[in-house]
Design a protein around this motif. Sequence first.
Motif, PDB file in Angstrom:
ATOM      1  N   CYS A  31      -3.435 -31.370 -31.745  1.00  0.00           N
ATOM      2  CA  CYS A  31      -3.529 -32.572 -31.509  1.00  0.00           C
ATOM      3  C   CYS A  31      -4.224 -33.086 -30.278  1.00  0.00           C
ATOM      4  CB  CYS A  31      -2.402 -33.590 -31.653  1.00  0.00           C
ATOM      5  SG  CYS A  31      -1.342 -33.129 -33.191  1.00  0.00           S
ATOM      6  N   VAL A  32      -5.039 -33.848 -30.065  1.00  0.00           N
ATOM      7  CA  VAL A  32      -5.566 -34.264 -28.554  1.00  0.00           C
ATOM      8  C   VAL A  32      -4.875 -35.454 -28.267  1.00  0.00           C
ATOM      9  CG1 VAL A  32      -7.884 -34.902 -27.647  1.00  0.00           C
ATOM     10  CG2 VAL A  32      -7.868 -33.442 -29.630  1.00  0.00           C
ATOM     11  N   GLY A  33      -4.600 -35.381 -26.721  1.00  0.00           N
ATOM     12  CA  GLY A  33      -4.023 -36.586 -26.312  1.00  0.00           C
ATOM     13  C   GLY A  33      -4.866 -37.181 -25.623  1.00  0.00           C
ATOM     14  N   ARG A  34      -4.831 -38.688 -25.766  1.00  0.00           N
ATOM     15  CA  ARG A  34      -5.241 -39.719 -24.880  1.00  0.00           C
ATOM     16  C   ARG A  34      -6.836 -39.507 -25.041  1.00  0.00           C
ATOM     17  NH1 ARG A  34      -1.904 -38.091 -19.668  1.00  0.00           N
ATOM     18  NH2 ARG A  34      -0.031 -38.445 -20.463  1.00  0.00           N
ATOM     19  N   ASN A  35      -7.453 -39.646 -26.145  1.00  0.00           N
ATOM     20  CA  ASN A  35      -9.067 -39.517 -26.598  1.00  0.00           C
ATOM     21  C   ASN A  35      -9.604 -40.894 -26.634  1.00  0.00           C
ATOM     22  OD1 ASN A  35     -11.050 -38.005 -26.723  1.00  0.00           O
ATOM     23  ND2 ASN A  35     -11.103 -37.701 -28.783  1.00  0.00           N
ATOM     24  N   TYR A  36      -8.816 -42.192 -26.570  1.00  0.00           N
ATOM     25  CA  TYR A  36      -9.532 -43.352 -26.586  1.00  0.00           C
ATOM     26  C   TYR A  36      -9.071 -43.991 -25.169  1.00  0.00           C
ATOM     27  CZ  TYR A  36     -10.248 -43.014 -31.603  1.00  0.00           C
ATOM     28  OH  TYR A  36     -10.597 -42.749 -32.900  1.00  0.00           O
ATOM     29  N   ALA A  37      -9.867 -44.709 -24.532  1.00  0.00           N
ATOM     30  CA  ALA A  37      -9.664 -45.100 -23.278  1.00  0.00           C
ATOM     31  C   ALA A  37      -8.792 -46.154 -22.956  1.00  0.00           C
ATOM     32  CB  ALA A  37     -11.208 -45.585 -22.601  1.00  0.00           C
ATOM     33  N   THR A 210      -7.469 -36.104 -33.850  1.00  0.00           N
ATOM     34  CA  THR A 210      -8.432 -36.361 -32.574  1.00  0.00           C
ATOM     35  C   THR A 210      -7.805 -37.511 -31.615  1.00  0.00           C
ATOM     36  OG1 THR A 210      -9.816 -37.718 -34.097  1.00  0.00           O
ATOM     37  CG2 THR A 210     -10.307 -35.092 -33.819  1.00  0.00           C
ATOM     38  N   GLY A 211      -6.825 -37.804 -31.795  1.00  0.00           N
ATOM     39  CA  GLY A 211      -6.677 -38.921 -30.927  1.00  0.00           C
ATOM     40  C   GLY A 211      -6.393 -40.210 -31.644  1.00  0.00           C
ATOM     41  N   THR A 212      -5.715 -41.354 -30.860  1.00  0.00           N
ATOM     42  CA  THR A 212      -5.458 -42.729 -31.305  1.00  0.00           C
ATOM     43  C   THR A 212      -6.166 -43.887 -30.542  1.00  0.00           C
ATOM     44  OG1 THR A 212      -3.686 -43.906 -32.426  1.00  0.00           O
ATOM     45  CG2 THR A 212      -3.339 -43.190 -30.153  1.00  0.00           C
ATOM     46  N   PRO A 213      -6.593 -44.935 -31.356  1.00  0.00           N
ATOM     47  CA  PRO A 213      -6.839 -45.893 -30.333  1.00  0.00           C
ATOM     48  C   PRO A 213      -5.684 -46.679 -30.027  1.00  0.00           C
ATOM     49  CG  PRO A 213      -7.201 -46.504 -32.604  1.00  0.00           C
ATOM     50  CD  PRO A 213      -6.738 -44.964 -32.567  1.00  0.00           C
ATOM     51  N   ALA A 214      -6.032 -47.977 -28.921  1.00  0.00           N
ATOM     52  CA  ALA A 214      -5.020 -48.820 -28.778  1.00  0.00           C
ATOM     53  C   ALA A 214      -4.225 -49.410 -29.601  1.00  0.00           C
ATOM     54  CB  ALA A 214      -5.604 -49.520 -27.659  1.00  0.00           C
ATOM     55  N   GLY A 215      -2.963 -49.880 -29.236  1.00  0.00           N
ATOM     56  CA  GLY A 215      -2.175 -50.568 -30.133  1.00  0.00           C
ATOM     57  C   GLY A 215      -1.025 -49.800 -30.604  1.00  0.00           C
TER      58      GLY A 215
END
Length: 243
Positions: A31-37, A210-215
């Motif tokens: 899993c990738v951490g923090r992939n959406y700003a 691949t990381g998650t968007p905000a919210g």
Amino acid sequence: MSASSPFTAPEPANLPIVDSTARFFLNRVYCVGRNYAEHARELGNDPDREPPFFFAKPADAVFAVDEGVPARGVAPHTVPYPPETDNLHYEMELVVAIGVGGADIAPADALTHVFGYGAGVDLTRRDLQDAAKVLRRPWDLSKGFDFSGPCTPIVSASAVGHPSAARIWLDVDGERRQDGDLVDQIWPVQGVIAALSRFVTLRPGDLIFTGTPAGVGRIEPGNEITAGIDGIGDLAFSLVSAG
């Protein structure tokens, strides 16, 4: 001489493949951490300062939520609330299914290693993760617990191509909580594969969340979660009390 086992081993973790009777058998899950700003910022981090970093889940934490896991007591479209947490969070993600292994993969070649894609939720015991960060301890038990990776079936890249822009969303009880686009990833799929393959030799059957968007936010027993990625797949499940 073939080896024997003192017990009956469980069936390897696997996911269905859309429009196929074959299964995608899982090897490892990264899993990738923090992939959406915006997600990095909502957790108090600076997205401009970090290369991609990775953590892992056990392969059997991932399951097709529409099938459930009868052998382990999980009905279709349900996810049990995990023990030892009072703050469970959802994180909706594009999942990459590796079909061709390799090491030190160049970004320009990365997509040739992809078998297909899914849509999955990285469930997180946020209170355990926050405590681990303070104590500088591993995140393993905050991310890698039983049933922490509900997922759609895998759809092959030959059927959908390689999406670089698509809506990614998640609702809780019908209320929109996450609404982003894959185009907003800091590190697109090619970059993620290239970076990870410098540390490990990727193998067929590996999955990459691949990381998650905000919210991101809290969910509790009784909540109904619906989520999806346009062109990839949708999933829905109820969070239920265990036992």
